[in-house]
Design an enzyme around this catalytic site. Structure first.
Site, PDB file in Angstrom:
ATOM      1  N   ASP A 118      -6.078  -7.205   4.288  1.00 15.44           N
ATOM      2  CA  ASP A 118      -7.187  -6.639   3.656  1.00 15.44           C
ATOM      3  C   ASP A 118      -8.189  -7.637   2.893  1.00 15.44           C
ATOM      4  O   ASP A 118      -9.254  -7.651   3.359  1.00 15.44           O
ATOM      5  CB  ASP A 118      -6.764  -5.588   2.475  1.00 15.44           C
TER       6      ASP A 118
ATOM      7  N   TYR B  73       0.768  -1.179  -0.157  1.00 16.20           N
ATOM      8  CA  TYR B  73      -0.033   0.016  -0.130  1.00 16.20           C
ATOM      9  C   TYR B  73       0.598   1.364   0.089  1.00 16.20           C
ATOM     10  O   TYR B  73       0.404   2.405  -0.382  1.00 16.20           O
ATOM     11  CB  TYR B  73      -0.867  -0.093   1.162  1.00 16.20           C
TER      12      TYR B  73
ATOM     13  N   LYS C  95       3.751 -15.273   1.666  1.00 17.26           N
ATOM     14  CA  LYS C  95       3.744 -16.220   0.465  1.00 17.26           C
ATOM     15  C   LYS C  95       5.240 -16.316   0.238  1.00 17.26           C
ATOM     16  O   LYS C  95       5.948 -15.949  -0.526  1.00 17.26           O
ATOM     17  CB  LYS C  95       3.354 -15.347  -1.002  1.00 17.26           C
TER      18      LYS C  95
ATOM     19  N   ASP D 292      -2.620 -18.047   0.487  1.00 14.42           N
ATOM     20  CA  ASP D 292      -3.621 -18.587  -0.294  1.00 14.42           C
ATOM     21  C   ASP D 292      -4.242 -19.655   0.153  1.00 14.42           C
ATOM     22  O   ASP D 292      -5.530 -19.918   0.503  1.00 14.42           O
ATOM     23  CB  ASP D 292      -3.126 -18.913  -2.062  1.00 14.42           C
TER      24      ASP D 292
ATOM     25  N   ASP E 270     -11.751  -9.305   4.680  1.00 13.05           N
ATOM     26  CA  ASP E 270     -13.265  -9.462   4.002  1.00 13.05           C
ATOM     27  C   ASP E 270     -13.764 -10.656   4.212  1.00 13.05           C
ATOM     28  O   ASP E 270     -15.149 -11.105   4.066  1.00 13.05           O
ATOM     29  CB  ASP E 270     -13.103  -8.688   2.562  1.00 13.05           C
TER      30      ASP E 270
END
Ligand code: IPM
Ligand code: MN
Length: 366
Positions: A247, A140, A191, A223, A251
């Site tokens: 983020d 970000y 990752k 993932d 959600d």
């Protein structure tokens, strides 16, 4: 000592839901709790009124407050603005300016609202997790960032991810400390199979874990974490994540427990100053109709009392009142459709707040 709260309604339903939190604060003031509050502009409404998403005056007020409660930012009328001038920039900048590196996003299922989840009840069970998201670094904020044209005349977009040891350590510490007050289990997401920044993240988190022998640590590829979260949400307690993965996973966690209208968040710095906001956005489609769910903001206010004002008893009281209100099925439309009494007329934003305050009064008496 009187505590100072800054209220930043922002845009869309942000305005209505922060208004509900204000009513709770007014109620507590009427009982003699020493709190003062002020309001200021942020996001699209700040752009429209004073030309920038985070006015200096707002930032100054935030810096001298004990805590900030924010509604939401953004809306279609500002969507065509250039990237650096969008309402979201107000949020990005206040996070950075106040150094709010640790974002706590609890996601917990409520027994009476299991049907609101996209997951089968037997898998959902008593899911209760806390996502600890790094908030002021990573993709970000990384430099360089641009949309440009390369030497061959080909256009490209560029962002960068890097994390310093300090940035990783301080947010991981928040995750381990939080786990100590919960089920003592941290899953750190990365990752590391592909990214150097993730390998480094893993190394630092592993090192820090030595100071928390009572907390178990597991590393999980982000993932895979997304898949496991849907397959067995009850497996998770504290989930530590870099900015972007946090983020996405937050959600996902919202969909798992059912309503994004129920999820609060806290963004904290090294001191006690924090910014509290519902995880949901400004929902322009329902703004101004009096139907928005105020509970995520009211629960954010509870987190504010706990983390920034050290008034845990008030935080507990608000949370218990919300739980009772949900159990009484005094719900806005987003949740009523999943309740045992689906055919009941949903309650308005204000009616739900009123019920929370009534439940707070009861808890004082008992
Ligand atoms: C969130 C939001 C923000 C983010 C946006 C509005 C900038 O999605 O708080 O999760 O991506 O951090
Ligand atoms: Mn988000």
């Amino acid at each position: 000592m009187t505590k100072k709260i800054l209220l930043l309604p922002g845009d869309g339903i942000g305005v209505e839901v922060v208004e509900q939190a204000r009513k709770i604060i007014d109620f507590l003031r009427s009982e003699g709790t020493g709190i003062e509050y002020e309001m200021a502009l942020i996001g699209g409404s700040a752009i429209s009124q004073v030309g920038e998403a985070l006015p200096q005056s707002t930032l100054q007020l935030a810096k001298v407050s004990d805590a900030v409660l924010l509604g939401a930012v953004g809306g279609p009328q500002w969507d065509s603005l250039p990237h650096e001038q969008r309402p979201e920039r107000g949020l990005m900048n206040i996070r950075k300016e106040l150094r709010l590196f640790a974002n706590l996003r609890p996601a917990k299922s409520y027994p009476s609202l299991q049907a609101a989840s996209s997951i089968k009840a037997e898998i959902l069970g008593g899911t209760d997790m806390l996502i600890v998201r790094e908030l002021t670094g990573g993709l970000y904020y990384g430099e360089p960032r641009t949309i440009g044209v390369n030497q061959q005349g080909i256009r490209y977009g560029l962002n960068t991810t890097s994390y310093t040891e300090v940035e990783i350590r301080r947010v991981a510490q928040v995750a381990f400390e939080s786990a100590r007050n919960r089920k003592k289990k941290v899953v750190s997401t990365d990752k590391a199979n592909v990214l150097e920044v993730s390998r480094f993240w893993r190394e630092i988190v592993t090192d820090l874990a030595k100071q928390y022998p009572d907390v178990s640590l597991e590393h999980m590829y982000a993932d895979n974490a997304a898949m496991q979260m849907v397959r067995q949400p009850q497996y998770f307690d504290v989930v530590l994540a870099p900015n972007v993965f946090g983020d996405l996973l937050s959600d996902l966690a919202a969909a798992i427990v059912g309503s994004i209208g129920l999820l609060p968040s806290a963004s904290l710095n090294e001191k006690s100053l924090g910014l509290y906001e519902p995880v949901h956005g400004s929902a322009p489609d329902i703004a101004g109709k009096g139907i928005a769910n105020p509970l995520a903001t009211i629960l954010s206010l509870a987190m504010l009392f706990r983390h920034s004002l050290s008034l845990d008893a008030i935080a507990d009281r608000i949370e218990q009142a919300v739980e009772r209100t949900i159990a009484q099925e005094i719900l806005t439309a987003d949740l009523m459709m999943y309740s045992q009494h689906k055919s009941r007329r949903p309650f308005t934003t204000e009616a739900v707040t009123y019920a929370v305050i009534e439940n707070m009064k009861d808890s004082k008496r008992t």
